[in-house]
Scaffold this motif. Structure first.
Motif, mmCIF file in Angstrom:
data_model
loop_
_atom_site.group_PDB
_atom_site.id
_atom_site.type_symbol
_atom_site.label_atom_id
_atom_site.label_comp_id
_atom_site.label_asym_id
_atom_site.label_seq_id
_atom_site.Cartn_x
_atom_site.Cartn_y
_atom_site.Cartn_z
ATOM 1 N N ASN A 11 -22.380 -48.669 -80.661
ATOM 2 C CA ASN A 11 -23.765 -48.998 -80.943
ATOM 3 C C ASN A 11 -23.870 -49.646 -82.316
ATOM 4 N N LEU A 12 -24.559 -50.790 -82.390
ATOM 5 C CA LEU A 12 -24.711 -51.503 -83.658
ATOM 6 C C LEU A 12 -25.497 -50.684 -84.675
ATOM 7 N N THR A 13 -26.524 -49.986 -84.222
ATOM 8 C CA THR A 13 -27.334 -49.172 -85.124
ATOM 9 C C THR A 13 -26.500 -48.064 -85.753
ATOM 10 N N GLU A 14 -25.712 -47.380 -84.929
ATOM 11 C CA GLU A 14 -24.852 -46.315 -85.444
ATOM 12 C C GLU A 14 -23.824 -46.872 -86.434
ATOM 13 N N ALA A 15 -23.284 -48.049 -86.139
ATOM 14 C CA ALA A 15 -22.297 -48.657 -87.032
ATOM 15 C C ALA A 15 -22.902 -48.962 -88.397
ATOM 16 N N HIS A 16 -24.125 -49.472 -88.417
ATOM 17 C CA HIS A 16 -24.763 -49.781 -89.705
ATOM 18 C C HIS A 16 -25.181 -48.517 -90.451
ATOM 19 N N ILE A 17 -25.521 -47.456 -89.740
ATOM 20 C CA ILE A 17 -25.813 -46.177 -90.404
ATOM 21 C C ILE A 17 -24.550 -45.635 -91.064
ATOM 22 N N ILE A 18 -23.418 -45.709 -90.359
ATOM 23 C CA ILE A 18 -22.146 -45.243 -90.921
ATOM 24 C C ILE A 18 -21.768 -46.097 -92.121
ATOM 25 N N LYS A 19 -21.935 -47.410 -91.998
ATOM 26 C CA LYS A 19 -21.626 -48.303 -93.115
ATOM 27 C C LYS A 19 -22.505 -47.968 -94.322
ATOM 28 N N GLY A 20 -23.788 -47.697 -94.090
ATOM 29 C CA GLY A 20 -24.690 -47.335 -95.175
ATOM 30 C C GLY A 20 -24.297 -46.032 -95.851
ATOM 31 N N ARG A 21 -23.890 -45.046 -95.055
ATOM 32 C CA ARG A 21 -23.451 -43.767 -95.641
ATOM 33 C C ARG A 21 -22.227 -43.962 -96.524
ATOM 34 N N LEU A 22 -21.286 -44.803 -96.044
ATOM 35 C CA LEU A 22 -20.081 -45.052 -96.830
ATOM 36 C C LEU A 22 -20.398 -45.817 -98.110
ATOM 37 N N VAL A 53 -15.044 -49.933 -87.760
ATOM 38 C CA VAL A 53 -15.367 -49.717 -89.169
ATOM 39 C C VAL A 53 -14.046 -49.631 -89.936
ATOM 40 N N PHE A 54 -13.861 -50.532 -90.886
ATOM 41 C CA PHE A 54 -12.649 -50.570 -91.702
ATOM 42 C C PHE A 54 -12.972 -50.147 -93.119
ATOM 43 N N VAL A 55 -12.037 -49.392 -93.723
ATOM 44 C CA VAL A 55 -12.171 -48.973 -95.120
ATOM 45 C C VAL A 55 -10.853 -49.244 -95.840
ATOM 46 N N ASN A 56 -10.900 -49.200 -97.156
ATOM 47 C CA ASN A 56 -9.703 -49.329 -97.971
ATOM 48 C C ASN A 56 -8.826 -48.092 -97.750
ATOM 49 N N LYS A 57 -7.530 -48.306 -97.684
ATOM 50 C CA LYS A 57 -6.607 -47.192 -97.415
ATOM 51 C C LYS A 57 -6.716 -46.096 -98.475
ATOM 52 N N ASN A 58 -7.012 -46.466 -99.711
ATOM 53 C CA ASN A 58 -7.141 -45.471 -100.784
ATOM 54 C C ASN A 58 -8.364 -44.568 -100.581
ATOM 55 N N ASN A 59 -9.383 -45.069 -99.894
ATOM 56 C CA ASN A 59 -10.621 -44.304 -99.695
ATOM 57 C C ASN A 59 -10.690 -43.625 -98.326
ATOM 58 N N LEU A 60 -9.615 -43.669 -97.571
ATOM 59 C CA LEU A 60 -9.646 -43.139 -96.210
ATOM 60 C C LEU A 60 -9.959 -41.641 -96.179
ATOM 61 N N ASP A 61 -9.304 -40.857 -97.013
ATOM 62 C CA ASP A 61 -9.531 -39.406 -97.000
ATOM 63 C C ASP A 61 -10.978 -39.056 -97.355
ATOM 64 N N LYS A 62 -11.535 -39.748 -98.331
ATOM 65 C CA LYS A 62 -12.922 -39.501 -98.731
ATOM 66 C C LYS A 62 -13.884 -39.890 -97.609
ATOM 67 N N ALA A 63 -13.590 -40.994 -96.903
ATOM 68 C CA ALA A 63 -14.444 -41.442 -95.798
ATOM 69 C C ALA A 63 -14.376 -40.478 -94.626
ATOM 70 N N VAL A 64 -13.191 -39.982 -94.313
ATOM 71 C CA VAL A 64 -13.042 -39.018 -93.215
ATOM 72 C C VAL A 64 -13.792 -37.729 -93.544
ATOM 73 N N GLU A 65 -13.711 -37.287 -94.782
ATOM 74 C CA GLU A 65 -14.424 -36.072 -95.190
ATOM 75 C C GLU A 65 -15.944 -36.270 -95.104
ATOM 76 N N LEU A 66 -16.403 -37.447 -95.484
ATOM 77 C CA LEU A 66 -17.839 -37.740 -95.449
ATOM 78 C C LEU A 66 -18.367 -37.821 -94.023
ATOM 79 N N LEU A 67 -17.579 -38.387 -93.130
ATOM 80 C CA LEU A 67 -18.015 -38.602 -91.742
ATOM 81 C C LEU A 67 -17.367 -37.608 -90.777
ATOM 82 N N GLN A 68 -17.081 -36.420 -91.239
ATOM 83 C CA GLN A 68 -16.394 -35.426 -90.403
ATOM 84 C C GLN A 68 -17.140 -35.136 -89.113
ATOM 85 N N ASP A 69 -18.471 -35.166 -89.132
ATOM 86 C CA ASP A 69 -19.259 -34.877 -87.937
ATOM 87 C C ASP A 69 -19.218 -36.023 -86.932
#
Length: 130
Positions: A11-22, A53-69
């Protein structure tokens, strides 16, 4: 700077919400396959499509923790709500004959298949897992 795929959403809406949270947490990210997913939603989950959704490899752990749900755990074990069995399979679901007939008709008439997603089901009692 190496990037890794964090997740894929339909879903495009969900993708932009996730991008905004990150982005609010200072994690740089970007989305791919937005146009293809919106123009041809019947091909979601086929051949790796969906909004990625792509992130920098250095920020992967922080992104996974943020989006755990939002991220499905890889090691979670599914259990049937009806009988408590751990004998779970992945397939077309209860209406397998109807879905196979639709695929056959779609192939003969050269029309898109629609959004066919596999479903988890209990192999013992044939209940779909939600």
């Amino acid at each position: 700077m190496e990037t890794v795929r964090l997740m894929t959403v339909d879903n495009l809406t969900e993708a932009h919400i996730i991008k905004g949270r990150l982005l609010n947490e200072g994690i740089d990210c970007f989305l791919t396959n937005e146009n293809f997913t919106n123009l041809m939603p019947m091909y979601n989950n086929m051949l790796g499509s969906g909004i990625q959704v792509f992130v920098n490899k250095n920020n992967l752990d922080k992104a996974v923790e943020l989006l755990q749900d939002k991220i499905e755990p890889n090691n979670s074990e599914l259990i049937c709500q009806n009988c408590g069995s751990k004998n779970i399979g992945l397939g077309l679901g209860k209406r397998k004959a109807f879905i196979l007939f639709n695929i056959f008709v779609a192939l003969l008439s050269a029309i898109p298949l629609g959004n066919l997603k596999p479903k988890y089901y209990c192999k013992d009692c044939k209940t779909e897992i939600k």
